[in-house]
Design an enzyme around this catalytic site. Structure first.
Site: not given
Ligand code: ADQ
Length: 479
Positions: A167, A379
């Site tokens: 990921h 990211d």
């Molecule tokens: P993450 O680093 O967790 O994922 P991201 O892809 O942005 O990063 O996903 C975050 C998730 O958490 C989103 O679904 C978002 O809606 C949710 N989220 C964030 N803040 C929130 C809050 N305050 N309340 C509720 N929900 C919240 C890792 C990798 C990424 C990659 C994903 C998927 O770091 O680069 O995109 O896996 O492969």
């Protein structure tokens, strides 16, 4: 396409535990991996193997059983000792692999003790998978904490079907070279039949690292799908940019509770435009950089005073790890600093929310926001960028996106790309976004929505499974 029984393996099962009023409670966890994988298991069923934490108890087992509820999948938790959790997870995974793979090598702590535990806990995961699965199951291992599970399983079940998805980004050879265990990790990854990474860049980096550090392998194929032949056999390596359940976000965004909430938010903010940032608390997300750029913007574009508000939502993550606690304090200091410098009665420029937000609320904020400001320093993908577009059913928002997010190569069709380290550039992009005319906002947003609708999480899964089928067919031809 027939999909075999799925055994999904990730560091954590998607439930976190906390004690409220002396009673142990389980809540669904937030984060990209959970957002992307849960819809798949809901459709296909299967087993989710992952750590349930460091304490096994009948109470925890009961909560997990209830959480499985009507879902067609079950949890198969394993439990780590405090020492394992600290050295494998906080140590090797989060003080070495996480910063290194995000190009932040100066943050790494290459403690050799961590490596011992990484190997040991990966074997422990392999034991748990072996116990929970049958030889014909498809074992799909996820992410950087578990790069050696397949190696252990392959030794025990030579014919097992093993797939992996990373990921986070895969670094270039110059960066990866710093890892003292670089060759071992690469060789062990080749125990998979299929390795999926997020972007073409990650695929090229992984192939380049294999060429440098495991020169005995033979690499063939073109960009679309590379095949690596090693002592373990054939491994197919391909980029599968992960996505979201577009239709779920799109539909929920027009639901009555969300529309009511948008109305409330709009009534409060009135003619103030909203910019939104949504992140797990992590230094790779560029939250301090964004807050500094927002401060710079307010200092240099005074015409926007009382005309824009940044809603910054941060979900707590990796609590108790000193570097993350430090980051939390840094974010709070910057919010206070910018608000202290610019607030006026009736206008506070940064609305800071530090907690997990329910899905309805999150989508209402996306829908109400004129701009999404995403400034990751690096990211794997960044699902927030895709969620924002899916929630903008009226196609009236602007996405300002870091060029270092895995989502950038796809979403450049409509986003304004920025270098998150360049606060002047981010300030200028924000001005452009806030001043963008509705027709241009619409044109850009429609392009991004079209792309995400076409390449949603279901397409992602289908592409992955198709590649796996082809890999199995090719292996038979060569056996
Ligand atoms: P993450 O680093 O967790 O994922 P991201 O892809 O942005 O990063 O996903 C975050 C998730 O958490 C989103 O679904 C978002 O809606 C949710 N989220 C964030 N803040 C929130 C809050 N305050 N309340 C509720 N929900 C919240 C890792 C990798 C990424 C990659 C994903 C998927 O770091 O680069 O995109 O896996 O492969």
């Amino acid at each position: 396409m027939s999909i075999p029984k799925l055994v999904l393996v990730s560091n954590r099962i998607p439930i976190s535990f906390s004690t409220e009023d002396g009673e142990l409670k389980g809540q669904p966890s937030s984060g990209g991996l959970v957002t992307s994988l849960e819809p798949l298991l809901k459709v296909h069923g299967g087993i989710w193997v992952g750590s349930g934490g460091t304490e096994d108890s009948p109470q925890i087992r009961k909560i997990l059983k209830e959480a499985s509820g009507d879902n067609p999948y079950k949890f198969a938790p394993l439990f780590l000792t405090e020492e394992e959790q600290s050295n494998f997870y906080e140590g090797f995974s989060n003080e070495i692999v996480w910063p290194l793979f995000h190009d932040l090598q100066s943050r790494c702590n290459f403690d050799p003790r961590y490596w011992e535990f990484y190997e040991r806990v990966n074997r422990k995961f392999a034991d748990a998978v072996e116990e929970a699965s049958s030889p014909d199951d498809l074992i799909w291992i996820h992410d950087y904490q578990l790069m050696q599970v397949a190696k252990s399983l392959r030794d025990r079940r030579p014919g097992a079907r093993l797939a992996f998805f990373l990921h986070i980004p895969f670094p270039s050879p110059d960066i990866f070279a710093k890892l003292p265990w670089r060759q071992q990790i690469l060789v062990d990854l080749l125990a998979h039949d299929l390795i999926g990474v997020q972007t073409g860049r990650d695929q090229r980096n992984l192939i380049a690292c294999l060429r440098c550090f495991v020169p005995s392998v033979k690499i063939s194929g073109r960009d679309k799908g590379r095949v690596v032949v090693s002592e373990h056999g054939r491994t197919h390596i391909e980029a599968f940019p992960i996505s979201i359940d577009f239709h779920a976000f799109n539909e929920q965004s027009s639901s009555a509770p969300v529309l009511d909430r948008v109305q409330q938010i709009k009534t409060r903010t009135h003619d103030i435009q909203i910019a939104v940032g949504v992140d797990r608390l992590d230094y790779t997300k560029g939250i301090p950089e964004r807050l500094k750029a927002f401060g710079y913007f307010l200092r240099n574009y005074p015409a926007f005073h009382r005309k824009v508000e940044l809603i910054q939502i941060v979900v707590p993550s990796r609590e108790g790890i000193p570097r993350y606690d430090q980051l939390k304090r840094e974010v709070e200091r910057l919010v206070t600093h910018v608000n202290g410098e610019f607030s006026e009665p009736g206008w506070v420029p940064i609305n800071y929310i530090y907690r997990a937000v329910p899905r309805d609320e999150l989508i209402a904020i996306y829908r109400a926001a004129d701009v999404a400001l995403i400034t990751s320093l690096k990211d794997g993908m960044n699902l927030v960028a895709k969620e924002y577009c899916a929630a903008k059913t009226e196609a009236n928002g602007v996405l300002v996106l870091s060029e270092f997010a895995g989502a950038a190569p796809e979403l450049r069709v409509g986003a304004i790309l920025v270098n998150p380290y360049d606060e002047v550039g981010v300030g200028a992009a924000l001005q452009r976004a806030l001043e963008m005319r509705p027709e241009e906002r619409r044109r850009r947003m429609l392009r991004m929505r079209h792309l995400i609708r076409q390449a949603d999480i279901h397409t992602w899964r289908d592409r992955f499974f198709e590649a796996l089928e082809k890999t199995a067919a090719a292996a038979e031809v060569h056996s």
